[in-house]
Design a protein around this motif. Structure first.
Motif, PDB file in Angstrom:
ATOM      1  N   ASN A 145      39.720  47.509  36.145  1.00  0.00           N
ATOM      2  CA  ASN A 145      40.832  47.752  35.224  1.00  0.00           C
ATOM      3  C   ASN A 145      42.155  47.754  35.972  1.00  0.00           C
ATOM      4  N   TYR A 146      42.168  48.313  37.188  1.00  0.00           N
ATOM      5  CA  TYR A 146      43.395  48.296  38.002  1.00  0.00           C
ATOM      6  C   TYR A 146      43.781  46.866  38.360  1.00  0.00           C
ATOM      7  N   LEU A 147      42.813  46.051  38.793  1.00  0.00           N
ATOM      8  CA  LEU A 147      43.097  44.675  39.188  1.00  0.00           C
ATOM      9  C   LEU A 147      43.673  43.872  38.024  1.00  0.00           C
ATOM     10  N   ILE A 148      43.015  43.955  36.864  1.00  0.00           N
ATOM     11  CA  ILE A 148      43.451  43.164  35.708  1.00  0.00           C
ATOM     12  C   ILE A 148      44.792  43.670  35.186  1.00  0.00           C
ATOM     13  N   SER A 149      44.963  44.983  35.112  1.00  0.00           N
ATOM     14  CA  SER A 149      46.221  45.544  34.601  1.00  0.00           C
ATOM     15  C   SER A 149      47.386  45.180  35.511  1.00  0.00           C
ATOM     16  N   PHE A 150      47.176  45.248  36.820  1.00  0.00           N
ATOM     17  CA  PHE A 150      48.244  44.895  37.754  1.00  0.00           C
ATOM     18  C   PHE A 150      48.589  43.418  37.626  1.00  0.00           C
ATOM     19  N   TRP A 151      47.549  42.584  37.474  1.00  0.00           N
ATOM     20  CA  TRP A 151      47.791  41.140  37.304  1.00  0.00           C
ATOM     21  C   TRP A 151      48.560  40.860  36.011  1.00  0.00           C
ATOM     22  N   GLU A 152      48.190  41.534  34.918  1.00  0.00           N
ATOM     23  CA  GLU A 152      48.848  41.298  33.635  1.00  0.00           C
ATOM     24  C   GLU A 152      50.333  41.683  33.663  1.00  0.00           C
ATOM     25  N   THR A 153      50.673  42.726  34.404  1.00  0.00           N
ATOM     26  CA  THR A 153      52.052  43.222  34.387  1.00  0.00           C
ATOM     27  C   THR A 153      52.909  42.678  35.532  1.00  0.00           C
ATOM     28  N   LYS A 154      52.283  42.277  36.634  1.00  0.00           N
ATOM     29  CA  LYS A 154      53.042  41.879  37.825  1.00  0.00           C
ATOM     30  C   LYS A 154      52.815  40.433  38.243  1.00  0.00           C
ATOM     31  N   LYS A 155      52.138  39.635  37.432  1.00  0.00           N
ATOM     32  CA  LYS A 155      51.793  38.280  37.866  1.00  0.00           C
ATOM     33  C   LYS A 155      53.027  37.405  38.064  1.00  0.00           C
ATOM     34  N   HIS A 156      54.124  37.735  37.393  1.00  0.00           N
ATOM     35  CA  HIS A 156      55.345  36.947  37.563  1.00  0.00           C
ATOM     36  C   HIS A 156      56.159  37.404  38.781  1.00  0.00           C
ATOM     37  N   VAL A 157      55.764  38.551  39.353  1.00  0.00           N
ATOM     38  CA  VAL A 157      56.493  39.087  40.497  1.00  0.00           C
ATOM     39  C   VAL A 157      55.716  38.861  41.789  1.00  0.00           C
ATOM     40  N   PHE A 158      54.430  39.205  41.771  1.00  0.00           N
ATOM     41  CA  PHE A 158      53.578  39.060  42.956  1.00  0.00           C
ATOM     42  C   PHE A 158      52.606  37.902  42.729  1.00  0.00           C
ATOM     43  N   GLU A 159      52.875  36.790  43.388  1.00  0.00           N
ATOM     44  CA  GLU A 159      52.025  35.613  43.209  1.00  0.00           C
ATOM     45  C   GLU A 159      50.609  35.862  43.713  1.00  0.00           C
ATOM     46  N   ALA A 160      50.453  36.707  44.718  1.00  0.00           N
ATOM     47  CA  ALA A 160      49.140  36.952  45.311  1.00  0.00           C
ATOM     48  C   ALA A 160      48.188  37.661  44.361  1.00  0.00           C
ATOM     49  N   THR A 161      48.707  38.293  43.298  1.00  0.00           N
ATOM     50  CA  THR A 161      47.823  39.012  42.388  1.00  0.00           C
ATOM     51  C   THR A 161      46.854  38.075  41.679  1.00  0.00           C
ATOM     52  N   ARG A 162      47.177  36.793  41.605  1.00  0.00           N
ATOM     53  CA  ARG A 162      46.327  35.866  40.865  1.00  0.00           C
ATOM     54  C   ARG A 162      45.044  35.529  41.603  1.00  0.00           C
ATOM     55  N   ASN A 163      44.942  35.859  42.908  1.00  0.00           N
ATOM     56  CA  ASN A 163      43.801  35.438  43.713  1.00  0.00           C
ATOM     57  C   ASN A 163      42.627  36.402  43.679  1.00  0.00           C
ATOM     58  N   PHE A 164      42.758  37.558  43.008  1.00  0.00           N
ATOM     59  CA  PHE A 164      41.712  38.570  43.131  1.00  0.00           C
ATOM     60  C   PHE A 164      40.345  38.134  42.602  1.00  0.00           C
ATOM     61  N   PRO A 165      40.231  37.257  41.570  1.00  0.00           N
ATOM     62  CA  PRO A 165      38.876  36.824  41.181  1.00  0.00           C
ATOM     63  C   PRO A 165      38.145  36.105  42.313  1.00  0.00           C
ATOM     64  N   TRP A 166      38.875  35.337  43.117  1.00  0.00           N
ATOM     65  CA  TRP A 166      38.252  34.632  44.241  1.00  0.00           C
ATOM     66  C   TRP A 166      37.850  35.600  45.345  1.00  0.00           C
ATOM     67  N   VAL A 167      38.611  36.687  45.528  1.00  0.00           N
ATOM     68  CA  VAL A 167      38.243  37.690  46.526  1.00  0.00           C
ATOM     69  C   VAL A 167      36.911  38.341  46.143  1.00  0.00           C
ATOM     70  N   LEU A 168      36.780  38.714  44.872  1.00  0.00           N
ATOM     71  CA  LEU A 168      35.526  39.295  44.399  1.00  0.00           C
ATOM     72  C   LEU A 168      34.372  38.316  44.570  1.00  0.00           C
ATOM     73  N   TRP A 169      34.619  37.060  44.226  1.00  0.00           N
ATOM     74  CA  TRP A 169      33.580  36.027  44.308  1.00  0.00           C
ATOM     75  C   TRP A 169      33.138  35.807  45.754  1.00  0.00           C
ATOM     76  N   CYS A 170      34.077  35.727  46.678  1.00  0.00           N
ATOM     77  CA  CYS A 170      33.752  35.485  48.088  1.00  0.00           C
ATOM     78  C   CYS A 170      33.050  36.697  48.708  1.00  0.00           C
ATOM     79  N   LEU A 171      33.401  37.902  48.290  1.00  0.00           N
ATOM     80  CA  LEU A 171      32.675  39.085  48.758  1.00  0.00           C
ATOM     81  C   LEU A 171      31.215  39.029  48.333  1.00  0.00           C
ATOM     82  N   TRP A 172      30.976  38.617  47.104  1.00  0.00           N
ATOM     83  CA  TRP A 172      29.605  38.535  46.603  1.00  0.00           C
ATOM     84  C   TRP A 172      28.831  37.425  47.318  1.00  0.00           C
ATOM     85  N   LYS A 173      29.454  36.269  47.514  1.00  0.00           N
ATOM     86  CA  LYS A 173      28.780  35.171  48.212  1.00  0.00           C
ATOM     87  C   LYS A 173      28.474  35.550  49.659  1.00  0.00           C
ATOM     88  N   ASN A 174      29.394  36.265  50.302  1.00  0.00           N
ATOM     89  CA  ASN A 174      29.173  36.679  51.679  1.00  0.00           C
ATOM     90  C   ASN A 174      27.999  37.648  51.783  1.00  0.00           C
TER      91      ASN A 174
END
Length: 378
Positions: A145-174
């Motif tokens: 909920n924190y990840l999605i809420s931060f992305w929804e409100t700050k995606k126009h300010v912090f470009e890096a917020t958009r990458n969190f789904p890939w971070v979760l995915w790569c953690l699981w693959k690793n």
């Protein structure tokens, strides 16, 4: 009494069945199954709707800017549908009780993605701002909920917020690479891999979006513009504005309705007013252009919309006075003039009803009229 006023009977025809679980009033297999499921699973639905619930958070997952496989993965994580040691043990399978990555006892989904020592290192290396007190060690709901809420409100300010789904995915693959192949990458490599995959996906989306926009613009230019009716016909563009072109304009009108309880009622009242206005001004061959396709379908084929039988019969009774008429569904681009006039009723407080010759003063400035065609705009 109010129920009778909302459901006015059609006294000119025989009684007929109406299925109240669809908007049109016609039975569909889908609505039948939904009704049966609802009636049979009252307690299950009540539990699902109870708060706090993961269901609203799961719905927000599908709005993420990420590939479908990553959305499905996050949805499975929230649903507890990933094969981790805690889940396998709860199902009676004998397995190790320790996380193979950090050695702590227990391996939940939240542990793999957030509270594991390795996961914490990866999140610290990403440019995604962590919660003030760090990620929760027990609740995957709080963390996602924190990840999605931060992305929804700050995606126009912090470009890096958009990458969190890939971070979760790569953690699981690793984690899976360690279990099944015995290979564990360093946290720096996992972080770099997540950023690389995210950048490639966004670059591909940018190219596809540019190609799609070019095709859409060509289609709009080819088909969305206002088209003149056949010879001896006039066209009546209709638009309503409900709160809870090209061509020489013959007439334009505004009317404000009060005590309108629904959007459907606003649609029918607006169309009835436009049809009546055209009839009173002795136009007998008219094309009516309406944006609301549902209403056009109901007028053209009343048998498919029994829920609106009373209103449709009223409209068609007025249309009998025309020698020939046609009800057309038009896009916003082809109906923009009527849209602007309807909007001006609410925005400019033009509540006085009238039908006037020609067009509003601003109309030609908006559309750069070349006087080559003609149509009426109630």
């Amino acid at each position: 009494m109010m129920i009778l006023e909302k459901n006015q009977p059609v006294i000119s025809e025989h009684d007929s069945w109406v299925w109240r679980h669809t908007r049109s009033g016609l039975y569909s297999v889908k609505s039948g199954y939904e009704l049966a499921f609802t009636m049979k699973n009252v307690e299950l639905i009540r539990d699902q709707q109870a708060l706090p619930s993961l269901n609203p958070l799961k719905d927000r997952v599908w709005n993420l800017m990420a590939p479908s496989k990553l959305k499905v993965f996050i949805w499975k994580a929230l649903s507890g549908a990933l094969s981790v040691l805690d889940g396998l043990r709860d199902r009676g399978m004998k397995c190790d009780l320790e996380c193979q990555t950090c050695g702590e006892t227990g391996e939940s989904i939240n542990h793999v993605l957030f509270s594991c020592t390795f996961a914490r290192q990866v999140w610290a290396m990403t440019r995604f701002p962590s919660p003030p007190a760090g990620f929760d060690s027990f609740s995957i709901f709080v963390n996602v909920n924190y990840l999605i809420s931060f992305w929804e409100t700050k995606k126009h300010v912090f470009e890096a917020t958009r990458n969190f789904p890939w971070v979760l995915w790569c953690l699981w693959k690793n984690r899976n690479n360690l279990l099944f192949e015995g290979a564990l990458f360093e946290s720096v490599q996992v972080c770099a891999k997540a950023e690389e995959e995210a950048s490639q996906w966004y670059a591909a989306q940018s190219l596809e979006r540019r190609s799609t926009d070019d095709n859409r613009n060509r289609l709009i230019q080819a088909s969305a513009a206002w088209k003149r009716p056949p010879e001896n016909f006039v066209k009546c563009n209709i638009r309503f504005k409900w709160e809870d072109s090209r061509g020489t304009v013959l007439l334009h009108s505004r009317r404000s309705f009060g005590n309108v309880e629904s959007k459907d009622d606003a649609q029918f009242l607006s169309v009835a007013w436009a049809i009546e206005s055209m009839r009173c001004h002795r136009f007998r061959m008219v094309y009516f252009a309406v944006e609301e396709r549902m209403l056009v379908d109901a007028i053209n084929k009343p048998s498919d919309w029994p829920s609106f039988k009373f209103k449709i019969l009223e409209l068609r009774s007025i249309l009998r006075d025309f020698l020939e008429w046609k009800m057309l569904a038009k896009s916003y681009e082809a109906n923009r003039g009527a849209h602007l006039i309807a909007t001006s009723v609410v925005m400019d407080l033009r509540f006085q009803s009238y039908v006037a010759r020609s067009q509003p003063i601003w109309y030609s400035e908006v559309f750069h009229n070349d006087n080559s065609d003609r149509h009426g705009v109630p």
